[in-house]
Design a protein around this motif. Structure first.
Motif, PDB file in Angstrom:
ATOM      1  N   PRO A 354       0.854  -1.162   0.072  1.00  0.00           N
ATOM      2  CA  PRO A 354       0.003   0.081  -0.110  1.00  0.00           C
ATOM      3  C   PRO A 354       0.848   1.180  -0.001  1.00  0.00           C
ATOM      4  O   PRO A 354       2.144   1.087   0.509  1.00  0.00           O
ATOM      5  N   MET A 355       0.493   2.310  -0.600  1.00  0.00           N
ATOM      6  CA  MET A 355       1.095   3.428  -0.674  1.00  0.00           C
ATOM      7  C   MET A 355       1.788   4.088   0.647  1.00  0.00           C
ATOM      8  O   MET A 355       2.758   4.593   0.777  1.00  0.00           O
ATOM      9  N   GLU A 356       0.761   3.962   1.775  1.00  0.00           N
ATOM     10  CA  GLU A 356       1.321   4.338   3.071  1.00  0.00           C
ATOM     11  C   GLU A 356       1.768   3.189   3.921  1.00  0.00           C
ATOM     12  O   GLU A 356       1.130   2.095   4.059  1.00  0.00           O
TER      13      GLU A 356
ATOM     14  N   PRO B  94      -8.865  11.319  -6.570  1.00  0.00           N
ATOM     15  CA  PRO B  94      -7.937  10.388  -5.236  1.00  0.00           C
ATOM     16  C   PRO B  94      -8.915   9.211  -5.034  1.00  0.00           C
ATOM     17  O   PRO B  94     -10.178   9.326  -5.095  1.00  0.00           O
ATOM     18  N   GLN B  95      -8.136   8.135  -4.421  1.00  0.00           N
ATOM     19  CA  GLN B  95      -8.751   7.155  -4.017  1.00  0.00           C
ATOM     20  C   GLN B  95      -8.157   7.012  -2.602  1.00  0.00           C
ATOM     21  O   GLN B  95      -8.926   7.800  -1.849  1.00  0.00           O
ATOM     22  N   CYS B  96      -7.262   6.360  -2.300  1.00  0.00           N
ATOM     23  CA  CYS B  96      -6.827   6.509  -0.886  1.00  0.00           C
ATOM     24  C   CYS B  96      -6.441   7.620  -0.447  1.00  0.00           C
ATOM     25  O   CYS B  96      -6.416   8.152   0.459  1.00  0.00           O
ATOM     26  N   GLY B  97      -5.576   8.513  -1.526  1.00  0.00           N
ATOM     27  CA  GLY B  97      -5.366   9.563  -1.169  1.00  0.00           C
ATOM     28  C   GLY B  97      -4.029  10.024  -0.735  1.00  0.00           C
ATOM     29  O   GLY B  97      -3.251  10.971  -0.729  1.00  0.00           O
ATOM     30  N   TRP B  98      -3.182   8.848  -0.643  1.00  0.00           N
ATOM     31  CA  TRP B  98      -1.728   8.881   0.106  1.00  0.00           C
ATOM     32  C   TRP B  98      -0.877   9.636  -1.032  1.00  0.00           C
ATOM     33  O   TRP B  98       0.126  10.197  -0.425  1.00  0.00           O
ATOM     34  N   CYS B  99      -1.127   9.209  -2.182  1.00  0.00           N
ATOM     35  CA  CYS B  99      -0.108   9.641  -3.135  1.00  0.00           C
ATOM     36  C   CYS B  99      -0.175  11.080  -3.815  1.00  0.00           C
ATOM     37  O   CYS B  99       0.296  11.662  -4.394  1.00  0.00           O
ATOM     38  N   GLN B 100      -1.741  11.563  -3.145  1.00  0.00           N
ATOM     39  CA  GLN B 100      -2.335  12.674  -3.980  1.00  0.00           C
ATOM     40  C   GLN B 100      -1.528  14.146  -3.747  1.00  0.00           C
ATOM     41  O   GLN B 100      -1.616  14.817  -4.629  1.00  0.00           O
ATOM     42  N   SER B 101      -1.079  14.526  -2.851  1.00  0.00           N
ATOM     43  CA  SER B 101      -0.455  15.679  -2.338  1.00  0.00           C
ATOM     44  C   SER B 101       0.789  15.696  -3.151  1.00  0.00           C
ATOM     45  O   SER B 101       1.019  16.791  -4.014  1.00  0.00           O
ATOM     46  N   ILE B 129       4.093   7.529  -8.541  1.00  0.00           N
ATOM     47  CA  ILE B 129       3.368   6.144  -8.503  1.00  0.00           C
ATOM     48  C   ILE B 129       1.969   6.555  -7.673  1.00  0.00           C
ATOM     49  O   ILE B 129       2.017   7.053  -6.634  1.00  0.00           O
ATOM     50  N   CYS B 130       0.908   5.957  -8.224  1.00  0.00           N
ATOM     51  CA  CYS B 130      -0.330   5.675  -7.406  1.00  0.00           C
ATOM     52  C   CYS B 130      -0.657   4.191  -7.153  1.00  0.00           C
ATOM     53  O   CYS B 130      -0.688   3.607  -8.502  1.00  0.00           O
ATOM     54  N   ARG B 131      -0.627   3.703  -6.061  1.00  0.00           N
ATOM     55  CA  ARG B 131      -0.607   2.289  -6.030  1.00  0.00           C
ATOM     56  C   ARG B 131      -2.175   2.096  -6.364  1.00  0.00           C
ATOM     57  O   ARG B 131      -2.581   0.826  -6.568  1.00  0.00           O
ATOM     58  N   CYS B 132      -3.110   3.207  -5.946  1.00  0.00           N
ATOM     59  CA  CYS B 132      -4.353   2.768  -6.145  1.00  0.00           C
ATOM     60  C   CYS B 132      -4.832   2.687  -7.699  1.00  0.00           C
ATOM     61  O   CYS B 132      -5.837   2.394  -8.081  1.00  0.00           O
ATOM     62  N   GLY B 133      -3.797   3.236  -8.386  1.00  0.00           N
ATOM     63  CA  GLY B 133      -3.950   3.323  -9.837  1.00  0.00           C
ATOM     64  C   GLY B 133      -5.164   4.325 -10.504  1.00  0.00           C
ATOM     65  O   GLY B 133      -5.973   4.151 -11.268  1.00  0.00           O
TER      66      GLY B 133
HETATM   67  S1  FES Z   1      -4.779   7.404  -4.283  1.00  0.00           S
HETATM   68 FE1  FES Z   1      -3.919   5.617  -3.144  1.00  0.00          FE
HETATM   69  S2  FES Z   1      -1.694   5.553  -3.935  1.00  0.00           S
HETATM   70 FE2  FES Z   1      -2.744   7.018  -5.361  1.00  0.00          FE
END
Ligand code: FES
Ligand code: FES
Lengths: 732, 151, 429
Positions: A354-356, B94-101, B129-133
């Protein structure tokens, strides 16, 4: 305010105290920026409140005098959009004005104290919708009826003469109205004689219309708070290094080497890991940790590697196996004019990544523990925390946050265990973060598998017998779920034993359980994510060898299955199946049912003479039976394609001397924009008794569709993943 | 002691010079919108602007940044109305949002150099990279932002 | 497991006079210091193994050889060695039983070690290093080359030097530096080109070939002489000393095989010794006339436009720019500049290709791993892309080094092992 309570800035309560009084209620708008206040919303900080609020209708719903509505969402938001979709289902019944709805996480602590009033709280198996639908519709309907009853009582009329819409109850004969905000206090005390029936899908007016996800506004400006973003005054930061060989133990470590390093590092020895806590910044903890040279007891596993694992798995194909499915006789004589096929497919270990990276922040006190974490299962995590901390579940305050990607990884709670162990030693609040390398190597992996297919086709070229044997690790065993009497891990054979191709008269599916020292766990679309690649490729092998069009071949095999055919046909049509393509370009098709939904995909790829592969386009057709929020289902399908593509093209965790080799994104490669195909998604909703999931079903067909497209483009059959390990040069 | 101006506010950062800017921002300055994903400049989750340039803050030691001007996602616009943010909302990226900033900060810098990008420009220019795609929507949102900025 | 490919260094043997004149025993910690300076541990230990127990595989085109157990275990190690036996092995390359050793040990350099230092070393191994019972692995060299006779001849031809003799026309510091560089630290083993018989073409400052730069183990060790671009002519003495102490300076960061030296040896030397080495190295004249490196910002502008013209610039923008910068200046001393870096300007691109494909082992200076590490690009970039990026880098910012071809990258890919990002500190005891 509760004297014991952890620092107020960390909880919603502070927000209430400092900001909400102006609105006279519990919850106010998320933002002073009107363009961000899009219909329903959630705060940047989804941390829950653990106690009953002033204007509760019940544990799920709070309606303030100013008509603002708070809906509590019991599961997790990790990007799958169900923090929007589940309250949408509730509101289908509640009939509140969506623009006044705010959403927060339901409290796992309260769920423990109030007999599971929120039910289970997990977000896995793509079942947040399916697992919530009846429950939240009932909750919403009950609240609505009580609001109506309260209005009827006020007016002295029969409830049957009243109706509700948009946060207003209307007495139909007289036209009188009362707002929800005016009724909420009374409604909270109403006892209904009989709980109302919930709506059937034909009665839905709200479900099915795209709504922007409530969390998105906070994910464009840095406001969204994830587990790693928790800040507790006085906290120290911790970094952890686990035994490089999973399962090994810490023998010894010389702590003296960190003496005098910045941040007053403290070394904490754990059974299978060593951690360092430092003041000021996580970086200091990480630097001090890097200086340690622990000695590990790695045992026999320290002599193993991937090549050996694959040899052993292949050898196990000829050993004893358990039967998952048997129909007819696969050993019948090959029919006249028939053909036989045999192929072995292999898929490696994968990490969730996971990204985090995994992390947890804990504040352990004598009679209470607060945990800030992004978890896929706040209820179960609460129970685990209680165990780790030696407290009762009621003393655990788990503040679930936005989850920076889960994919099945975030319900193990091993990161929380680490954080608590460190907190016990340093006696301060601790924020523990795994490095990316730890996150990758100490993942609970997608199991590796070796699967052998034997097929027979008759004179008409269609299969008459299919025998499948798969050797794979057992997630079910890892999760402590008892195996069924046939001894088969049903996840390991998912998609193989119960696929749609029931037209084959003679079928045998066997399973051989084989694990290594790498722990395994649920990975997006468990079982299916690898089995469908193998199955759909093998079907393609039979079709193409018999000169049949892979799409038509599947159509014939699926004869009589209207729902499957509808999905397959739609994918073929939208994916331009059969339209001419330039040399070096090909299309592949694959289909599966997963998480209660059906998904077919057509992939179009181009392979250059030098062997460079480009996936140009993927068409996805998904039938989830019902659609709550079309927007987020489409997003899930798009994301699944990319997730599946990273695995198909690049994904492998290798083992050398017992150690997972890949650690960071340089070696564990991910699809980026440059490799991302155009994706078009088409949704179907065929109805029926079950609500399907959306988070996973678009993962399994992807690798099969891409591999089949490569075959169409090059004549090369991909029988193992990742595709990057195959040399495609000179094939076009 | 290193002086950093972050989103217009001066901070005295009392950390070792080899400390990556990312951790100075998150742990010392206390702004958590900038995310940690890999620590080796591979994912872009930590992207911020340093003196107007997009940088992967996990790989920028603060030792060389005394007096630098840093903009994080929190400081991109006072009201979250930057055209890139508006486009992100409109496309529901955004999905999970972690990469979005990081995606947004990278896109803002990218659009300064490429005000009218093609798909190919975007694919080459944004390597986060965006793991959520979320790539499909991300690409659309960058085009939309480019249009908004023109208007 | 770390494997070193030695280009068939058929090293040494023969009778070197025993060191007879023994003075008083040096203090025990002197021995450890000498062992550090000689970097014995890097070859005589394996990761996860016991210190000095040997077993490091060294590939040669003739077959693998393994470093030996030099712990004082009487059976499998050197426990039965007298000082004279030990000396004969270290400075002469003959084992106690009289057979010629196959270690890729730098005898021609070690021959210069003083009697004092040999004795200190002996005391260290006998008294400080714990004995480990671990049998040596036999060499895998087969056939006629397995017979060791050529070594004797080799030795006669190329090992004509004795213990280091101070040069009168240089000061003490210079002589100390020469002793360390030519002798204990055996810098020439990697940095001096080898002749047809694999001998180092020069063993001391008198030879223009000495430390001229060479290729070994799929790494190109740069020129350490005064050449202005490809050598250290552009470095000050202090910059050199800081590099030896920390692996970093404003011009470069250590990588490749040099990591072993930094992780185990030079940072442990005294400031005086490091300064002496720097002074000595700075005295070596250039071998080729080169114009001084001058920075040029054309590439910077191309990169900053966001619209790179050269294909390699696009690869650089996508993969390299966030650490090494559009200006190619990196973030010294933590992240190396590429502009003007001698390793970038090196005529032989092996090190650069190797580094991009595989990254480097972490640099661990006195136990403290580096804060920043180079990622691996083996699975992310094609041969073409790596060649393009490196060609761009070698032509950018005034660098002006020859381009790299895809074929060169392609050749390196299978023969180099990806490095690990794991931090490994070999312990001396
Ligand atoms: S929105 Fe989850 S990693 Fe990009
Ligand atoms: S955290 Fe900085 S690029 Fe990944």
């Amino acid at each position: 305010m509760d004297g014991n309570r952890t620092t107020p800035i960390l909880t919603r309560r502070h927000f209430i105290v400092t900001a909400a009084t102006a609105a006279g209620g519990l919850m106010i708008g998320i933002s002073a920026m009107p363009h961000l206040a899009r219909a329903a919303s959630v705060m940047g900080q989804p941390w829950n409140d653990d106690t009953a609020a002033a204007h509760e209708i019940d544990a799920w719903i709070v309606i303030d005098p100013d008509d603002s509505v708070l809906i509590r969402y019991q599961r997790s938001e990790m990007g799958q959009g169900s923090m929007t979709a589940v309250p949408m289902m509730l509101n289908e019944e509640l009939q509140a004005d969506w623009s006044k709805v705010r959403i927060e996480y339901a409290s796992a602590n309260r769920n423990h104290r109030e007999k599971k009033i929120y039910g289970d709280q997990n977000s896995n198996s793509s079942r947040t919708i399916n697992g919530s639908q009846v429950l939240v519709q009932k909750v919403g309907a009950s609240a609505r009826e009580r609001l109506i009853a309260a209005a009827a009582a006020k007016w002295g009329v029969a409830a049957t003469e009243c109706a509700s819409a948009n946060s207003v109850v209307t007495h139909k004969p007289s036209g009188r109205t009362l707002r929800y905000g005016e009724l909420a206090a009374a409604a909270a005390t109403v006892k209904l004689d009989k709980e109302p029936a919930i709506k059937t899908p034909d009665q839905f007016t709200f479900i099915g219309k795209s709504q922007p996800r409530v969390d998105v506004v906070h994910k464009i400006n840095g406001a969204a708070k994830f587990g790693m973003d928790a800040q507790v005054p006085g906290m120290v930061y911790a970094a952890v290094l686990q035994c490089p060989v999973p399962g090994g133990k810490l023998k010894s470590v010389d702590e003296a080497v960190v003496a005098g390093m910045p941040g007053n590092p403290v070394v904490v020895k754990l059974a299978d890991a060593v951690a360092v806590a430092a003041e000021g910044t996580w970086w200091r903890a990480r630097q001090a940790l890097a200086r340690l040279q622990p000695e590990w007891d790695v045992g026999e596993a320290g002599n193993t590697d991937s090549a050996q694992f694959f040899r052993e798995y292949r050898a196990a194909l000829d050993g004893p196996a358990k039967t998952a499915r048997k129909q007819g006789d696969v050993d019948q004589a090959v029919p006249a004019g028939g053909k036989t096929f045999e192929a072995v497919y292999e898929t490696p270990y994968l990490s969730h990544s996971p990204m985090e990276p995994l992390n947890a922040t804990v504040h352990l006190q004598a009679d209470r523990i607060d945990v800030w974490v992004g978890t896929q299962d706040a209820y179960e995590a609460t129970e685990k925390v209680a165990k780790f901390a030696g407290l009762e579940a009621e003393q655990v305050y788990l503040h679930n946050s936005f989850v920076g990607g889960g994919f099945g990884r975030r319900d193990v709670s091993d990161e929380i265990a680490h954080a608590i162990a460190v907190a016990k030693v340093v006696k301060k609040p601790v924020k523990l973060i795994w490095s990316r390398e730890e996150d990758t190597r100490h993942d609970k992996m997608r199991p590796m598998a070796v699967t052998r297919f034997k097929g027979v086709t008759g004179a008409d070229g269609m299969p008459t017998a299919l025998s499948i044997r798969t050797v794979a690790g057992s997630i079910v065993k890892a999760a402590g779920i008892p195996l069924p009497p046939n001894g088969v891990d049903f996840v390991a054979v998912a998609g193989l034993a119960g696929n749609g191709y029931a037209s084959i008269p003679n079928v045998n599916v066997d399973y051989v359980m084989r694990d290594t020292h790498l722990p395994v766990w649920w990975w997006r679309a468990p079982g299916q994510n690898q089995n469908i690649f193998a199955l759909e490729s093998f079907i393609d092998e039979m079709a193409t060898a018999n000169g049949q069009d892979p799409y038509q071949f599947r159509r014939k095999m699926l004869a009589g299955k209207a729902d499957w055919l509808a999905v397959l046909d739609a994918a073929a049509e939208k994916g331009d199946w059969g339209k001419p393509l330039p040399k070096g370009t090909g299309r592949g098709i694959a289909i599966c049912d997963d998480a209660g939904s059906l998904c077919a995909q057509v992939a179009e790829v181009t392979v250059s003479p030098k062997g460079e592969l480009k996936v140009n386009r993927v068409t996805v057709v998904m039938d989830t039976h019902y659609i709550v929020n079309p927007l987020s289902i489409a997003e899930q399908a798009e994301g699944s394609v990319i997730f599946g593509l990273s695995a198909a093209l690049y994904g492998k965790i290798e083992v050398k001397n017992g150690v997972p080799v890949q650690g960071n994104f340089d070696t564990y490669r991910m699809v980026r924009l440059a490799q991302a195909p155009k994706i078009d998604v088409h949704l179907l909703a065929s109805g029926g008794p079950k609500w399907g999931g959306a988070g996973e079903p678009a993962v399994p067909p992807l690798s099969g569709a891409v591999a089949n497209a490569i075959f169409a483009a090059t004549g090369k059959r991909i029988r193992s993943l990742p595709i990057m390990d195959h040399d495609l040069s000179g094939s076009t | 002691m290193i002086t950093l101006t972050v989103n217009g506010t001066q901070h005295q950062v009392d950390l070792e010079p080899d400390t990556p800017l990312l951790w100075a921002i998150r742990d010392a300055v206390g702004l958590t919108g900038t995310k940690f994903g890999c620590g080796i400049a591979q994912c872009g989750a930590c992207t911020v602007h340093v003196n107007g340039q997009a940088m992967r803050s996990c790989s920028v030691p603060i030792g060389g940044l005394d007096g630098a001007n840093v903009t994080t996602i929190e400081g991109l616009s006072p009201d979250s109305k930057h055209p890139v943010q508006a486009a992100w909302l409109a496309e529901d990226v955004p999905q999970c949002g972690w990469c979005q900033s990081g995606q947004i900060m990278a896109a803002v810098a990218f659009l300064k150099q490429n005000p009218a990008p093609t798909d190919a420009d975007i694919d080459a220019g944004i390597t986060n990279i965006c793991r959520c795609g979320t790539y499909e929507r991300l690409r659309r949102a960058i085009h939309r932002a480019a249009d908004l900025m023109k208007a | 497991m770390k494997t070193k490919i030695f280009a068939a260094m058929l090293v040494v043997l023969g009778a070197v006079p025993l060191a007879q004149a023994q003075q008083t025993a040096p203090p025990a910690d002197k021995g450890e210091y000498v062992a550090r300076a000689g970097d014995c541990i890097a070859c005589h230990s394996v990761v996860g193994g016991k210190p000095f127990a040997g077993g490091l595989k060294m590939g040669t085109p003739l077959g693998a050889i393994y470093s030996t157990n030099i712990t004082p275990d009487p059976e499998t190690g050197i426990g039965n060695y007298s000082l004279a036996d030990f000396d004969r092995a270290v400075r002469g390359g003959v084992a106690k039983d009289g057979h010629n050793l196959y270690p890729a040990m730098p005898y021609p350099s070690y021959a210069k070690i003083t009697d004092d230092d040999v004795r200190a070393l002996y005391d260290f191994f006998m008294k400080q290093v714990p004995p480990v019972k671990q049998a040596n692995k036999p060499s895998e060299i087969k056939g006629v080359m397995g017979i060791r006779w050529p070594l004797a001849i080799w030795n006669m031809l190329f090992m004509d030097k004795g213990v280091y003799v101070a040069k009168k026309d240089h000061d003490d510091a210079w002589n100390r530096g020469a002793y360390l560089v030519e002798g204990l630290e055996h810098c020439g083993a990697c940095h001096t080109p080898r002749g047809l018989a694999f001998q180092e073409k020069g063993l001391d400052a008198s030879s223009g070939a000495f430390l001229q730069g060479a290729e070994l183990d799929a790494w190109s060790a740069p020129n350490l002489r005064g050449d202005l671009r490809t050598g250290l002519g552009g470095w000050s003495k202090d910059e050199l000393a800081s590099f030896l102490k920390t692996g970093h300076n404003d011009k470069a960061v250590a990588f490749g095989s040099m990591i072993d030296v930094l992780n185990n040896s030079t940072p442990y030397l005294s400031d005086d010794d490091v300064n002496a080495m720097a002074a000595y190295l700075k005295s070596l004249p250039a071998t080729t006339q080169q114009a001084a490196y001058v920075y040029n910002d054309a590439a910077t502008k191309e990169l900053q436009s966001g619209k790179p013209q050269q294909p390699g610039a696009a690869v650089y923008l996508g993969n390299c720019v966030s650490c090494h910068g559009a200006d190619g200046k990196g973030q010294a001393p933590f992240i190396p500049p590429l502009a003007g870096n001698p390793a970038v300007l090196d005529g032989i691109p092996s090190s650069l290709i190797n580094l991009v494909l595989n990254s480097a082992e972490p640099l661990v200076v006195k136990g403290m791993p580096d804060a920043y590490r180079m990622p691996q690009y083996r699975v992310q970039l094609t041969d073409d892309e790596i060649a393009q990026a490196l060609s761009f880098i070698r032509g950018a910012w005034g660098n002006d080094a020859p381009a790299v071809t895809s074929a060169q990258v392609k050749a390196m890919r299978p023969i180099t092992d990806p490095s690990s990002d794991r931090v490994i500190v070999l312990k001396m005891r």
